[in-house]
Design an enzyme around this catalytic site. Structure first.
Site, PDB file in Angstrom:
ATOM      1  N   CYS A 234       0.809  -1.225   0.000  1.00 23.06           N
ATOM      2  CA  CYS A 234       0.000   0.000   0.000  1.00 23.06           C
ATOM      3  C   CYS A 234       0.844   1.278   0.000  1.00 23.06           C
ATOM      4  O   CYS A 234       1.993   1.268   0.434  1.00 23.06           O
ATOM      5  CB  CYS A 234      -0.953   0.090   1.183  1.00 23.06           C
TER       6      CYS A 234
ATOM      7  N   GLY B 216       0.499  -0.513  -4.904  1.00 19.68           N
ATOM      8  CA  GLY B 216      -0.820  -1.135  -4.807  1.00 19.68           C
ATOM      9  C   GLY B 216      -1.650  -0.806  -6.020  1.00 19.68           C
ATOM     10  O   GLY B 216      -1.777   0.363  -6.372  1.00 19.68           O
TER      11      GLY B 216
ATOM     12  N   ASN C  90      -0.844   2.327   5.905  1.00 23.82           N
ATOM     13  CA  ASN C  90      -0.043   1.339   5.209  1.00 23.82           C
ATOM     14  C   ASN C  90       0.621   0.454   6.257  1.00 23.82           C
ATOM     15  O   ASN C  90       1.314   0.961   7.130  1.00 23.82           O
ATOM     16  CB  ASN C  90       1.011   2.097   4.370  1.00 23.82           C
ATOM     17  N   GLY C  91       0.391  -0.865   6.179  1.00 17.24           N
ATOM     18  CA  GLY C  91       1.009  -1.771   7.149  1.00 17.24           C
ATOM     19  C   GLY C  91       0.011  -2.793   7.649  1.00 17.24           C
ATOM     20  O   GLY C  91      -1.122  -2.845   7.170  1.00 17.24           O
TER      21      GLY C  91
ATOM     22  N   CYS D 214      11.461  -2.105   7.325  1.00 20.51           N
ATOM     23  CA  CYS D 214      11.368  -3.312   6.480  1.00 20.51           C
ATOM     24  C   CYS D 214      12.488  -3.297   5.439  1.00 20.51           C
ATOM     25  O   CYS D 214      12.500  -2.472   4.534  1.00 20.51           O
ATOM     26  CB  CYS D 214      10.013  -3.335   5.788  1.00 20.51           C
TER      27      CYS D 214
ATOM     28  N   TYR E 244      13.151  -4.692  -2.784  1.00 23.10           N
ATOM     29  CA  TYR E 244      12.176  -4.984  -3.830  1.00 23.10           C
ATOM     30  C   TYR E 244      11.075  -3.939  -4.001  1.00 23.10           C
ATOM     31  O   TYR E 244      10.812  -3.474  -5.118  1.00 23.10           O
ATOM     32  CB  TYR E 244      11.567  -6.367  -3.531  1.00 23.10           C
TER      33      TYR E 244
ATOM     34  N   SER F  36      12.700  -4.784 -10.557  1.00 24.23           N
ATOM     35  CA  SER F  36      13.344  -4.493  -9.279  1.00 24.23           C
ATOM     36  C   SER F  36      14.762  -5.049  -9.189  1.00 24.23           C
ATOM     37  O   SER F  36      15.555  -4.582  -8.373  1.00 24.23           O
ATOM     38  CB  SER F  36      12.503  -5.021  -8.124  1.00 24.23           C
TER      39      SER F  36
ATOM     40  N   ASP G  78      17.821 -11.988  -9.763  1.00 21.09           N
ATOM     41  CA  ASP G  78      16.483 -11.609  -9.268  1.00 21.09           C
ATOM     42  C   ASP G  78      16.631 -11.081  -7.839  1.00 21.09           C
ATOM     43  O   ASP G  78      17.653 -11.307  -7.188  1.00 21.09           O
ATOM     44  CB  ASP G  78      15.523 -12.811  -9.324  1.00 21.09           C
ATOM     45  N   ASP G  79      15.603 -10.360  -7.371  1.00 19.08           N
ATOM     46  CA  ASP G  79      15.704  -9.768  -6.032  1.00 19.08           C
ATOM     47  C   ASP G  79      15.443 -10.792  -4.932  1.00 19.08           C
ATOM     48  O   ASP G  79      16.007 -10.715  -3.853  1.00 19.08           O
ATOM     49  CB  ASP G  79      14.724  -8.591  -5.906  1.00 19.08           C
TER      50      ASP G  79
ATOM     51  N   CYS H  15       5.650 -12.730   6.326  1.00 21.42           N
ATOM     52  CA  CYS H  15       5.654 -11.374   6.900  1.00 21.42           C
ATOM     53  C   CYS H  15       4.300 -11.090   7.545  1.00 21.42           C
ATOM     54  O   CYS H  15       3.266 -11.431   6.984  1.00 21.42           O
ATOM     55  CB  CYS H  15       5.910 -10.348   5.797  1.00 21.42           C
TER      56      CYS H  15
ATOM     57  N   CYS I 213      14.251  -4.709  10.063  1.00 19.04           N
ATOM     58  CA  CYS I 213      13.621  -6.014  10.291  1.00 19.04           C
ATOM     59  C   CYS I 213      14.117  -6.969   9.212  1.00 19.04           C
ATOM     60  O   CYS I 213      14.114  -6.626   8.025  1.00 19.04           O
ATOM     61  CB  CYS I 213      12.101  -5.853  10.200  1.00 19.04           C
TER      62      CYS I 213
ATOM     63  N   CYS J 166      11.650 -12.101   7.737  1.00  8.77           N
ATOM     64  CA  CYS J 166      11.297 -13.113   6.720  1.00  8.77           C
ATOM     65  C   CYS J 166      12.504 -13.967   6.353  1.00  8.77           C
ATOM     66  O   CYS J 166      12.351 -15.030   5.755  1.00  8.77           O
ATOM     67  CB  CYS J 166      10.651 -12.484   5.498  1.00  8.77           C
TER      68      CYS J 166
HETATM   69  S1  SF4 Z   1       9.216  -9.731   7.785  1.00  6.98           S
HETATM   70 FE1  SF4 Z   1      10.375  -9.209   5.915  1.00  6.98          FE
HETATM   71  S2  SF4 Z   1       8.879  -8.237   4.538  1.00  6.98           S
HETATM   72 FE2  SF4 Z   1       8.016  -8.206   6.629  1.00  6.98          FE
HETATM   73  S3  SF4 Z   1       8.602  -6.237   7.543  1.00  6.98           S
HETATM   74 FE3  SF4 Z   1      10.170  -7.719   8.130  1.00  6.98          FE
HETATM   75  S4  SF4 Z   1      11.716  -7.540   6.500  1.00  6.98           S
HETATM   76 FE4  SF4 Z   1       9.839  -6.589   5.719  1.00  6.98          FE
END
Ligand code: SF4
Length: 476
Positions: free
Chosen positions: A2, A30, A105-106, A251, A257, A298, A360-361, A397, A447, A450
C-alpha cells in the site's frame, strides 16, 4: 504493501489534484483499488474505486473533490478481500457531527485484541481493515474520552502493535504519524507554504519540494490552517521520564524490492542499496558469466551492481510487459509457461550460446523463476547462473507484505541445492544476511524476520491471520 499520500494547501484548492499525482507515482505500491478523501474546511467528501489511479480519478471527479486538504491511498491487500469496502481512506461519521478520514499502510499484529476492546465499548466496524481500526481508535478516544487527537494517536502508539504509517484528516486539520518501529516509510515535504506527505520520496519529488524529511517513528505531524507542529512521543509527558526511543525495525524488503529505485527512505537511496547488493553478490563468484541479465524491474540495479563489479556486459535481455496484471494471468486457462510468456519476452541475441548470470531480487515460491530459467535456456543460453539479491525467504511477513503461508515458501522446504535443482539453474547463490546488513548504514535498525524469523512483534494469532493468497507468484 500500500501507499499513502496527503496534501495541505495554504492558499488554493489543489490538494486533491496533488494527492492524485502522488498516488499515481506510487501505483507500484498497490494496484487493487484506490481512494481520496478531501476536506474543504467544513466537510469531508470521498471517492473510491477498484483499479488504477488514472482511471479512478478523471478530471471531473478531481474537480468535484477539489479541496485544501486531502488524503489518499493505493491498496495492495494483505488483510480483507479485494472489495470496495476494504478500500481506503475510511470515512468515520459521528453522531455528534464531525467527520474524519484515515488511510494507513502496514499490518497490525494485535488487531483482534484492540478491535474486540472497542466493540465491547459499542464501536462498530464496517470492514476488517487496519486503517479503519486506527481511525476508530482515535475517534473513540477523542470523542468519548475527551482526548486531543494527538494524545489519542500517542495512546494508539502504545497500544497498537505492528506496522502503520498513517494519515488522519478532520475538516480542517491533517495528522500524519508512523508506528514506533517505523516499519513502513513515510516522508513529509514543504512545498512553498504547503505540506505534502507520501510513502515514498519519488511521489514528493514530482511536486518539487523545497525540503523533505522522513516522519520519525513515533512522531505525529499536525498541519492546521495556521501552523505545522511536529510532536514526537518522547517530547510529550506520556512516557516515563527516561524513556528511550524504540529500536527502529524498518522493512529491509522495501529497499530490496518494493520501493521505487528513485526513492529515498530509511536514510538510504534505494538504487544505491541495490547496487551494493549486486556488487556483494559479484564478490561470491569467479569468472563464470558472459552477460548479466536482471529479472526486470526491481532486480535491474542489483544486476547492474554485479555487472559493474565484474566488468562484464549488462543487458536488459528480458523485456517485461508492464500492462500484464495479476488478474490477467490465469493459470486455469493457460499453461504455466504461457502465463510467464505473457509477462516476459527474451531477446535471443543476448542469450544465444552465452553463460548467463540471471539476477532476481528474491525467490518466494520458486515457480516463476523456474519458468524464467527455462525460458532463458530456451533462448539459447549455454549456462544459467542464478543470483538472488536477498537471503532465502523462509518466514511469512506479518507487517504489511503479502507473503504466502510458510509451507509455500520454497526456502522453508528445501535446501539451496534442492532449490537449484528444482529451478533448473546451473548454479544458485543467495545474498548472505551478513552481507545484506553491510549494504545499509544502520543495519540494526532493520527487520529481517522473513529471512531469520526474528520478529519484532509476536506473530498474528490464527483468528486474525486472514491472508489473501497470491494466485501466482509475483516477481519484480
Ligand atoms: S518480515 Fe520481511 S517483509 Fe516483513 S517487515 Fe520484516 S523484512 Fe519486511
Amino acid at each position: 504493501m500500500c501507499g499513502i499520500a496527503a496534501y495541505y494547501c495554504r492558499k488554493n484548492r489543489d490538494a486533491t489534484q496533488n494527492v492524485m499525482l502522488m498516488l499515481y507515482a506510487q501505483q507500484h505500491r498497490g494496484q487493487e483499488s484506490c481512494g481520496i478523501a478531501a476536506a474543504n474546511g467544513h466537510k469531508i467528501r470521498i471517492h473510491k474505486a477498484m483499479g488504477y489511479v488514472k482511471e479512478a480519478f478523471p478530471q471531473t471527479i478531481l474537480e468535484e473533490l477539489s479541496s485544501n486538504a486531502a488524503i489518499g491511498h493505493v491498496r495492495y491487500p494483505t488483510r480483507g478481500e479485494a472489495a470496495i469496502e476494504n478500500t481506503q481512506p475510511y470515512v468515520i461519521e459521528t453522531l455528534s457531527g464531525p467527520i474524519y478520514a484515515v488511510a494507513s499502510n502496514g499490518d497490525i499484529v494485535n488487531y483482534e485484541e484492540i478491535a474486540d476492546e472497542l466493540r465491547v465499548k459499542g464501536v462498530h466496524f464496517a470492514s476488517r481493515n487496519d486503517g479503519e481500526l486506527l481511525g476508530r481508535f482515535i475517534v473513540y478516544h477523542h470523542e468519548r474520552k475527551d482526548m486531543s487527537i494527538v494524545d489519542a494517536i500517542h495512546l494508539l502508539m502504545r497500544r497498537i502493535k505492528g506496522a502503520y504509517s498513517a494519515v488522519f484528516l478532520t475538516h480542517n486539520t491533517l495528522y500524519a504519524f508512523r508506528d514506533r518501529g517505523g516499519f513502513r516509510p513515510m516522508l513529509v515535504g514543504n512545498i512553498g507554504e504547503d505540506i505534502a506527505v507520501a510513502s515514498e520520496s519519488c511521489a514528493l519529488d514530482i511536486l518539487r519540494p523545497d525540503s523533505m524529511r522522513e516522519v520519525a517513528p513515533g512522531e505525529v505531524v499536525v498541519v492546521t490552517p495556521h501552523q505545522v507542529v511536529y510532536q514526537h512521543e518522547l517530547d510529550t509527558k506520556l512516557l516515563p521520564e527516561n524513556a528511550k526511543p524504540v529500536q527502529p525495525h524498518h522493512c529491509i524488503f522495501e529497499l530490496i524490492y518494493f520501493a521505487r529505485p528513485d526513492s529515498y527512505q530509511f536514510n538510504e537511496y534505494v538504487y544505491e542499496v541495490r547496487h551494493k547488493i549486486g556488487s556483494r553478490l559479484a564478490s561470491y563468484d569467479d569468472d563464470i558469466g558472459d552477460v548479466v541479465v536482471p529479472v526486470p524491474d526491481s532486480a535491474n540495479f542489483i544486476a547492474m551492481g554485479y555487472a559493474m563489479a565484474k566488468k562484464i556486459p549488462f543487458h536488459l535481455g528480458l523485456i517485461r510487459n508492464h500492462y500484464v496484471g495479476r488478474t490477467f494471468i490465469r493459470p486455469d486457462q493457460y499453461t504455466r509457461d504461457e502465463s510467464v510468456r505473457q509477462k516476459f519476452n527474451p531477446l535471443k541475441d543476448f542469450f544465444s550460446n552465452k553463460r548467463v548470470i540471471l539476477v532476481d531480487d528474491s525467490i518466494v515460491r520458486g515457480t516463476t523463476i523456474r519458468k524464467l530459467v527455462r525460458m532463458v535456456k530456451g533462448a539459447g543460453a549455454r549456462e544459467v547462473h542464478l543470483r538472488i539479491g536477498s537471503p532465502p525467504v523462509k518466514h511469512s511477513c506479518y507487517y504489511g507484505i503479502d507473503t504466502p503461508n510458510p509451507n509455500e515458501l520454497i526456502a522453508n522446504n528445501m535446501e539451496i541445492e534442492q532449490i537449484r535443482e528444482y529451478i533448473g539453474a546451473d548454479s544458485l547463490k543467495y545474498l548472505r544476511i551478513e552481507d545484506l546488513r553491510e549494504c545499509v548504514k544502520t543495519a540494526d535498525n532493520f527487520c529481517y524476520a522473513c529471512f531469520n524469523g526474528n520478529y519484532p512483534f509476536p506473530k498474528l494469532s490464527t483468528s486474525s491471520a486472514i491472508k489473501k493468497e497470491l494466485p501466482e507468484e509475483e516477481t519484480s
